[in-house]
Design a protein around this motif. Structure first.
Motif, mmCIF file in Angstrom:
data_model
loop_
_atom_site.group_PDB
_atom_site.id
_atom_site.type_symbol
_atom_site.label_atom_id
_atom_site.label_comp_id
_atom_site.label_asym_id
_atom_site.label_seq_id
_atom_site.Cartn_x
_atom_site.Cartn_y
_atom_site.Cartn_z
ATOM 1 N N ALA A 1 0.233 2.493 -8.341
ATOM 2 C CA ALA A 1 -0.432 3.796 -8.427
ATOM 3 C C ALA A 1 -0.169 4.634 -7.183
ATOM 4 C CB ALA A 1 -1.931 3.604 -8.629
ATOM 5 N N GLY A 2 -0.112 3.997 -6.034
ATOM 6 C CA GLY A 2 0.120 4.733 -4.796
ATOM 7 C C GLY A 2 1.472 5.408 -4.757
ATOM 8 N N PHE A 3 2.456 4.757 -5.348
ATOM 9 C CA PHE A 3 3.790 5.355 -5.358
ATOM 10 C C PHE A 3 3.814 6.637 -6.181
ATOM 11 C CE2 PHE A 3 8.420 5.429 -5.631
ATOM 12 C CZ PHE A 3 8.730 5.065 -4.337
ATOM 13 N N PHE A 4 2.985 6.698 -7.214
ATOM 14 C CA PHE A 4 2.940 7.903 -8.045
ATOM 15 C C PHE A 4 1.980 8.959 -7.502
ATOM 16 C CE2 PHE A 4 4.428 4.733 -11.150
ATOM 17 C CZ PHE A 4 5.609 5.351 -11.498
ATOM 18 N N LEU A 5 0.902 8.530 -6.846
ATOM 19 C CA LEU A 5 -0.118 9.479 -6.407
ATOM 20 C C LEU A 5 0.101 10.036 -5.003
ATOM 21 C CD1 LEU A 5 -3.317 7.702 -7.764
ATOM 22 C CD2 LEU A 5 -2.128 9.671 -8.743
ATOM 23 N N SER A 6 0.750 9.279 -4.151
ATOM 24 C CA SER A 6 0.912 9.706 -2.769
ATOM 25 C C SER A 6 2.071 10.696 -2.641
ATOM 26 C CB SER A 6 1.174 8.500 -1.877
ATOM 27 O OG SER A 6 1.357 8.899 -0.549
ATOM 28 N N ALA A 7 1.827 11.738 -1.881
ATOM 29 C CA ALA A 7 2.879 12.732 -1.646
ATOM 30 C C ALA A 7 3.904 12.224 -0.637
ATOM 31 C CB ALA A 7 2.267 14.038 -1.153
ATOM 32 N N GLU A 8 3.472 11.387 0.270
ATOM 33 C CA GLU A 8 4.350 10.839 1.307
ATOM 34 C C GLU A 8 4.736 9.419 0.934
ATOM 35 O OE1 GLU A 8 6.713 10.483 4.290
ATOM 36 O OE2 GLU A 8 5.634 12.361 4.052
ATOM 37 N N LYS A 9 5.953 9.235 0.490
ATOM 38 C CA LYS A 9 6.402 7.944 -0.040
ATOM 39 C C LYS A 9 6.684 6.913 1.039
ATOM 40 C CE LYS A 9 6.457 9.527 -4.233
ATOM 41 N NZ LYS A 9 5.143 9.747 -4.744
ATOM 42 N N SER A 10 6.954 7.311 2.255
ATOM 43 C CA SER A 10 7.292 6.326 3.279
ATOM 44 C C SER A 10 6.093 5.450 3.637
ATOM 45 C CB SER A 10 7.852 7.003 4.526
ATOM 46 O OG SER A 10 6.900 7.839 5.110
ATOM 47 N N GLY A 11 4.887 5.999 3.580
ATOM 48 C CA GLY A 11 3.698 5.199 3.878
ATOM 49 C C GLY A 11 3.439 4.140 2.827
ATOM 50 N N ILE A 12 3.538 4.524 1.554
ATOM 51 C CA ILE A 12 3.294 3.545 0.487
ATOM 52 C C ILE A 12 4.432 2.523 0.433
ATOM 53 C CG2 ILE A 12 4.302 4.869 -1.419
ATOM 54 C CD1 ILE A 12 1.087 2.843 -1.642
ATOM 55 N N LEU A 13 5.640 2.943 0.749
ATOM 56 C CA LEU A 13 6.760 2.001 0.799
ATOM 57 C C LEU A 13 6.531 0.972 1.908
ATOM 58 C CD1 LEU A 13 9.550 1.182 -0.288
ATOM 59 C CD2 LEU A 13 10.527 2.665 1.459
ATOM 60 N N LEU A 14 6.044 1.430 3.048
ATOM 61 C CA LEU A 14 5.719 0.499 4.128
ATOM 62 C C LEU A 14 4.651 -0.484 3.666
ATOM 63 C CD1 LEU A 14 6.081 -0.346 7.095
ATOM 64 C CD2 LEU A 14 4.253 1.251 7.651
ATOM 65 N N PHE A 15 3.618 0.020 2.978
ATOM 66 C CA PHE A 15 2.558 -0.843 2.455
ATOM 67 C C PHE A 15 3.131 -1.900 1.520
ATOM 68 C CE2 PHE A 15 -0.394 -1.801 -1.006
ATOM 69 C CZ PHE A 15 -1.437 -2.370 -0.299
ATOM 70 N N ILE A 16 4.041 -1.494 0.642
ATOM 71 C CA ILE A 16 4.626 -2.421 -0.327
ATOM 72 C C ILE A 16 5.441 -3.499 0.382
ATOM 73 C CG2 ILE A 16 6.344 -2.605 -2.177
ATOM 74 C CD1 ILE A 16 5.402 0.216 -3.078
ATOM 75 N N LEU A 17 6.173 -3.121 1.411
ATOM 76 C CA LEU A 17 7.093 -4.067 2.058
ATOM 77 C C LEU A 17 6.461 -4.954 3.124
ATOM 78 C CD1 LEU A 17 10.317 -1.913 2.320
ATOM 79 C CD2 LEU A 17 9.883 -3.849 0.818
ATOM 80 N N LEU A 18 5.342 -4.528 3.727
ATOM 81 C CA LEU A 18 4.786 -5.394 4.769
ATOM 82 C C LEU A 18 3.268 -5.511 4.762
ATOM 83 C CD1 LEU A 18 5.216 -7.204 7.252
ATOM 84 C CD2 LEU A 18 5.045 -5.157 8.616
ATOM 85 N N PRO A 19 2.512 -4.484 5.140
ATOM 86 C CA PRO A 19 1.089 -4.722 5.367
ATOM 87 C C PRO A 19 0.267 -4.983 4.113
ATOM 88 C CG PRO A 19 1.637 -2.463 5.935
ATOM 89 C CD PRO A 19 2.893 -3.139 5.514
ATOM 90 N N GLY A 20 0.825 -4.761 2.939
ATOM 91 C CA GLY A 20 0.071 -5.018 1.725
ATOM 92 C C GLY A 20 -0.058 -6.491 1.416
ATOM 93 N N TYR A 21 1.032 -7.203 1.434
ATOM 94 C CA TYR A 21 0.994 -8.613 1.060
ATOM 95 C C TYR A 21 0.927 -9.547 2.269
ATOM 96 C CZ TYR A 21 5.868 -8.965 2.439
ATOM 97 O OH TYR A 21 7.015 -8.959 3.171
ATOM 98 N N TYR A 22 1.379 -9.098 3.428
ATOM 99 C CA TYR A 22 1.508 -10.012 4.554
ATOM 100 C C TYR A 22 0.180 -10.619 5.022
ATOM 101 C CZ TYR A 22 2.703 -12.163 8.907
ATOM 102 O OH TYR A 22 2.840 -13.084 9.907
ATOM 103 N N PRO A 23 -0.932 -9.866 5.064
ATOM 104 C CA PRO A 23 -2.174 -10.533 5.469
ATOM 105 C C PRO A 23 -2.559 -11.690 4.547
ATOM 106 C CG PRO A 23 -2.447 -8.180 5.588
ATOM 107 C CD PRO A 23 -1.122 -8.423 4.932
ATOM 108 N N LEU A 24 -2.222 -11.585 3.277
ATOM 109 C CA LEU A 24 -2.507 -12.665 2.334
ATOM 110 C C LEU A 24 -1.521 -13.822 2.501
ATOM 111 C CD1 LEU A 24 -3.080 -10.391 -0.777
ATOM 112 C CD2 LEU A 24 -4.804 -11.293 0.800
#
Length: 177
Positions: free
Chosen positions: A64-87
């Motif tokens: 959803a973030g990739f479609f809703l966010s105007a700035e794609k670099s932030g959501i891409l960063l989330f997808i590649l590192l800080p989203g899954y890495y803490p888990l």
């Protein structure tokens, strides 16, 4: 914990993260902070709901973030590192010894850094113009900065886990029954 409560908590964390991404995208600043705060929020939610519900929230936020966010670099960063890495971090820490875990983390940081920066530089077309530095040298410097950021984030997560995990769990137990 009841499945309905897990779903509700996962939905609340996903909604909060999406709001952070939409606001940071509209404001034009803070998208990287939103990515790291959303990852921390998923870690906190995983304490109460478990990893499976947090992974579901990660998937929802990513899509959803990739479609809703105007700035794609932030959501891409989330997808590649800080989203899954803490888990993933607690899994890596439990399964790997110190030198092996460090090597796996270094490889993970280089691979995700290359994927992120290649996408941002060459696919999204965000180029940084510095006349005295060639683009390839700048790319290598950016990857080194990304790896440094990865290890700072890893250290911050470790600090959070040792200092605040018990307090956060007890607070969540008082609020959510």
């Amino acid at each position: 914990m009841r499945p309905a409560l897990k779903t509700a908590l996962g939905g609340i964390s996903a909604a909060l993260s999406l709001v952070m991404f939409v606001i940071s995208g509209a404001a034009g600043t803070g998208q990287y902070a939103a990515a790291f705060l959303s990852g921390l929020l998923l870690l906190v939610i995983s304490y109460k709901t478990g990893r499976a519900a947090a992974v579901c929230s990660y998937i929802v936020i990513s899509g959803a973030g990739f479609f809703l966010s105007a700035e794609k670099s932030g959501i891409l960063l989330f997808i590649l590192l800080p989203g899954y890495y803490p888990l993933l971090r607690s899994f890596l820490e439990a399964r790997l010894k110190k030198p092996g875990g460090l090597i796996v983390k270094a490889i993970l940081s280089v691979v995700t850094g290359f994927a992120y920066l290649y996408t941002v530089f060459y696919i999204f077309g965000i180029s940084f113009v510095i006349e005295s530095i060639s683009e390839n040298v700048l790319f290598v410097i950016a990857i080194a900065g990304y790896v440094l950021l990865f290890f700072v984030y890893d250290t911050a997560l470790g600090f959070f886990e040792t200092r605040y995990k018990k307090a956060v769990i007890s607070l969540m137990d008082r609020i959510i029954r």
